[in-house]
Motif scaffolding. Structure first.
Motif, PDB file in Angstrom:
ATOM      1  N   SER A  40       0.829  -1.205   0.000  1.00 59.37           N
ATOM      2  CA  SER A  40       0.000   0.000   0.000  1.00 59.37           C
ATOM      3  C   SER A  40       0.866   1.259   0.000  1.00 59.37           C
ATOM      4  CB  SER A  40      -0.985  -0.001   1.169  1.00 59.37           C
ATOM      5  OG  SER A  40      -0.341   0.209   2.409  1.00 59.37           O
ATOM      6  N   VAL A  41       1.997   1.229   0.688  1.00 60.42           N
ATOM      7  CA  VAL A  41       2.916   2.366   0.667  1.00 60.42           C
ATOM      8  C   VAL A  41       3.547   2.495  -0.719  1.00 60.42           C
ATOM      9  CG1 VAL A  41       5.042   3.338   1.635  1.00 60.42           C
ATOM     10  CG2 VAL A  41       3.362   2.274   3.149  1.00 60.42           C
ATOM     11  N   SER A  42       3.935   1.367  -1.302  1.00 60.48           N
ATOM     12  CA  SER A  42       4.509   1.390  -2.658  1.00 60.48           C
ATOM     13  C   SER A  42       3.496   1.900  -3.677  1.00 60.48           C
ATOM     14  CB  SER A  42       4.979  -0.006  -3.063  1.00 60.48           C
ATOM     15  OG  SER A  42       6.058  -0.410  -2.284  1.00 60.48           O
ATOM     16  N   ASP A  43       2.239   1.483  -3.528  1.00 60.51           N
ATOM     17  CA  ASP A  43       1.187   1.954  -4.422  1.00 60.51           C
ATOM     18  C   ASP A  43       1.033   3.465  -4.307  1.00 60.51           C
ATOM     19  OD1 ASP A  43      -1.152   1.672  -6.214  1.00 60.51           O
ATOM     20  OD2 ASP A  43      -2.257   2.291  -4.412  1.00 60.51           O
ATOM     21  N   TYR A  44       1.083   3.972  -3.088  1.00 58.71           N
ATOM     22  CA  TYR A  44       1.011   5.425  -2.899  1.00 58.71           C
ATOM     23  C   TYR A  44       2.192   6.117  -3.582  1.00 58.71           C
ATOM     24  CZ  TYR A  44       1.707   9.968  -0.830  1.00 58.71           C
ATOM     25  OH  TYR A  44       1.946  11.304  -0.675  1.00 58.71           O
ATOM     26  N   ALA A  45       3.387   5.541  -3.435  1.00 57.72           N
ATOM     27  CA  ALA A  45       4.578   6.158  -4.028  1.00 57.72           C
ATOM     28  C   ALA A  45       4.500   6.179  -5.555  1.00 57.72           C
ATOM     29  CB  ALA A  45       5.835   5.410  -3.576  1.00 57.72           C
ATOM     30  N   ARG A  46       3.940   5.119  -6.141  1.00 59.51           N
ATOM     31  CA  ARG A  46       3.839   5.048  -7.601  1.00 59.51           C
ATOM     32  C   ARG A  46       2.657   5.832  -8.161  1.00 59.51           C
ATOM     33  NH1 ARG A  46       3.453  -0.298  -7.041  1.00 59.51           N
ATOM     34  NH2 ARG A  46       5.358  -1.182  -6.308  1.00 59.51           N
ATOM     35  N   ASN A  47       1.599   5.943  -7.380  1.00 56.64           N
ATOM     36  CA  ASN A  47       0.372   6.581  -7.848  1.00 56.64           C
ATOM     37  C   ASN A  47      -0.214   7.439  -6.731  1.00 56.64           C
ATOM     38  OD1 ASN A  47      -1.900   7.209  -9.344  1.00 56.64           O
ATOM     39  ND2 ASN A  47      -2.952   5.302  -8.839  1.00 56.64           N
ATOM     40  N   SER A  53      -2.631  10.395   0.282  1.00 55.89           N
ATOM     41  CA  SER A  53      -1.739  11.210   1.106  1.00 55.89           C
ATOM     42  C   SER A  53      -2.343  11.432   2.490  1.00 55.89           C
ATOM     43  CB  SER A  53      -1.478  12.551   0.427  1.00 55.89           C
ATOM     44  OG  SER A  53      -0.648  13.352   1.229  1.00 55.89           O
ATOM     45  N   ARG A  54      -3.643  11.678   2.553  1.00 60.52           N
ATOM     46  CA  ARG A  54      -4.303  11.843   3.859  1.00 60.52           C
ATOM     47  C   ARG A  54      -4.266  10.543   4.653  1.00 60.52           C
ATOM     48  NH1 ARG A  54      -7.835  14.867   0.616  1.00 60.52           N
ATOM     49  NH2 ARG A  54      -9.325  13.160   0.546  1.00 60.52           N
ATOM     50  N   TYR A  55      -4.473   9.412   3.962  1.00 59.50           N
ATOM     51  CA  TYR A  55      -4.378   8.123   4.652  1.00 59.50           C
ATOM     52  C   TYR A  55      -2.975   7.911   5.223  1.00 59.50           C
ATOM     53  CZ  TYR A  55      -8.853   6.362   2.813  1.00 59.50           C
ATOM     54  OH  TYR A  55     -10.165   6.153   2.524  1.00 59.50           O
ATOM     55  N   LEU A  56      -1.964   8.184   4.406  1.00 57.35           N
ATOM     56  CA  LEU A  56      -0.586   7.985   4.851  1.00 57.35           C
ATOM     57  C   LEU A  56      -0.250   8.907   6.018  1.00 57.35           C
ATOM     58  CD1 LEU A  56       2.018   6.420   4.433  1.00 57.35           C
ATOM     59  CD2 LEU A  56       2.705   8.158   2.776  1.00 57.35           C
ATOM     60  N   GLU A  57      -0.728  10.133   5.957  1.00 56.95           N
ATOM     61  CA  GLU A  57      -0.487  11.065   7.057  1.00 56.95           C
ATOM     62  C   GLU A  57      -1.161  10.569   8.336  1.00 56.95           C
ATOM     63  OE1 GLU A  57      -1.418  15.679   8.294  1.00 56.95           O
ATOM     64  OE2 GLU A  57      -1.395  15.148   6.172  1.00 56.95           O
ATOM     65  N   GLY A  58      -2.387  10.114   8.233  1.00 56.03           N
ATOM     66  CA  GLY A  58      -3.090   9.581   9.409  1.00 56.03           C
ATOM     67  C   GLY A  58      -2.405   8.352   9.969  1.00 56.03           C
ATOM     68  N   THR A  59      -1.959   7.471   9.087  1.00 54.89           N
ATOM     69  CA  THR A  59      -1.248   6.266   9.514  1.00 54.89           C
ATOM     70  C   THR A  59       0.065   6.628  10.184  1.00 54.89           C
ATOM     71  OG1 THR A  59      -2.267   4.915   7.805  1.00 54.89           O
ATOM     72  CG2 THR A  59      -0.193   4.126   8.705  1.00 54.89           C
ATOM     73  N   SER A  60       0.775   7.595   9.633  1.00 56.51           N
ATOM     74  CA  SER A  60       2.036   8.039  10.234  1.00 56.51           C
ATOM     75  C   SER A  60       1.811   8.569  11.641  1.00 56.51           C
ATOM     76  CB  SER A  60       2.696   9.115   9.371  1.00 56.51           C
ATOM     77  OG  SER A  60       3.005   8.601   8.104  1.00 56.51           O
ATOM     78  N   ARG A  61       0.752   9.322  11.813  1.00 56.92           N
ATOM     79  CA  ARG A  61       0.422   9.847  13.144  1.00 56.92           C
ATOM     80  C   ARG A  61       0.086   8.714  14.112  1.00 56.92           C
ATOM     81  NH1 ARG A  61      -2.116  15.698  12.725  1.00 56.92           N
ATOM     82  NH2 ARG A  61      -1.047  16.351  10.834  1.00 56.92           N
ATOM     83  N   ILE A  82      -2.342   1.449   4.316  1.00 59.44           N
ATOM     84  CA  ILE A  82      -2.354   2.822   4.819  1.00 59.44           C
ATOM     85  C   ILE A  82      -3.791   3.307   5.024  1.00 59.44           C
ATOM     86  CG2 ILE A  82      -0.094   3.462   3.931  1.00 59.44           C
ATOM     87  CD1 ILE A  82      -1.518   4.975   1.653  1.00 59.44           C
ATOM     88  N   GLU A  83      -4.746   2.719   4.307  1.00 58.60           N
ATOM     89  CA  GLU A  83      -6.152   3.076   4.486  1.00 58.60           C
ATOM     90  C   GLU A  83      -6.716   2.479   5.764  1.00 58.60           C
ATOM     91  OE1 GLU A  83      -4.985   1.613   1.691  1.00 58.60           O
ATOM     92  OE2 GLU A  83      -5.236   3.106   0.121  1.00 58.60           O
ATOM     93  N   ASN A  84      -6.240   1.317   6.148  1.00 55.84           N
ATOM     94  CA  ASN A  84      -6.741   0.602   7.320  1.00 55.84           C
ATOM     95  C   ASN A  84      -5.562  -0.056   8.037  1.00 55.84           C
ATOM     96  OD1 ASN A  84      -8.502  -0.524   9.150  1.00 55.84           O
ATOM     97  ND2 ASN A  84      -9.019  -2.250   7.838  1.00 55.84           N
ATOM     98  N   PRO A  85      -4.734   0.739   8.710  1.00 62.13           N
ATOM     99  CA  PRO A  85      -3.526   0.187   9.340  1.00 62.13           C
ATOM    100  C   PRO A  85      -3.844  -0.639  10.583  1.00 62.13           C
ATOM    101  CG  PRO A  85      -3.769   2.483   9.932  1.00 62.13           C
ATOM    102  CD  PRO A  85      -4.854   2.181   8.935  1.00 62.13           C
TER     103      PRO A  85
END
Length: 112
Positions: A40-47, A53-61, A82-85
């Motif tokens: 899911s992180v790789s998918d975000y990086a490629r697309n 980005s909001r999902y990744l930010e929430g997951t990072s928090r 990242i959508e459902n960590p």
């Protein structure tokens, strides 16, 4: 986070990890990242999208909060996406076993 992953995380020999050190403090690998979470992180990086980005930010928090509550030197395991960590507090032995067995597709089953 992905580009700076230490070399011991099973990169192909042709891929440089960019890490400055081989092991985290204490000499043992502390995080376990499942295949699904990594994809899911790789998918975000490629697309990348604003939604991802909001999902990744929430997951990072959430990861930061979990580490802050349990201690920065304590091991964790990440599963889901990242959508459902899914963030698990695990033992060093469990982390070590998953890394040794390269069981990144079985993280949830091994930590519960």
């Amino acid at each position: 986070m992905v580009d700076d992953a230490p070399a011991f995380y099973d990169y192909d020999d042709d891929i440089e990890s960019g890490a400055e050190s081989e092991m985290p403090l204490g000499g043992k690998p502390l995080p376990v990242i499942s295949n699904s979470f990594g994809r899911s992180v790789s998918d975000y990086a490629r697309n990348p999208t604003k939604k991802k980005s909001r999902y990744l930010e929430g997951t990072s928090r959430a990861i930061f909060s979990a580490m802050d509550k349990q201690g920065w030197e304590e091991p964790i395991a990440l599963d889901g996406t990242i959508e459902n960590p899914e963030i698990y507090h695990v033992t060093e032995d469990t982390v070590e076993e998953i890394h040794v067995d390269k069981a990144y597709g079985e993280v949830r089953q091994r930590v519960q």
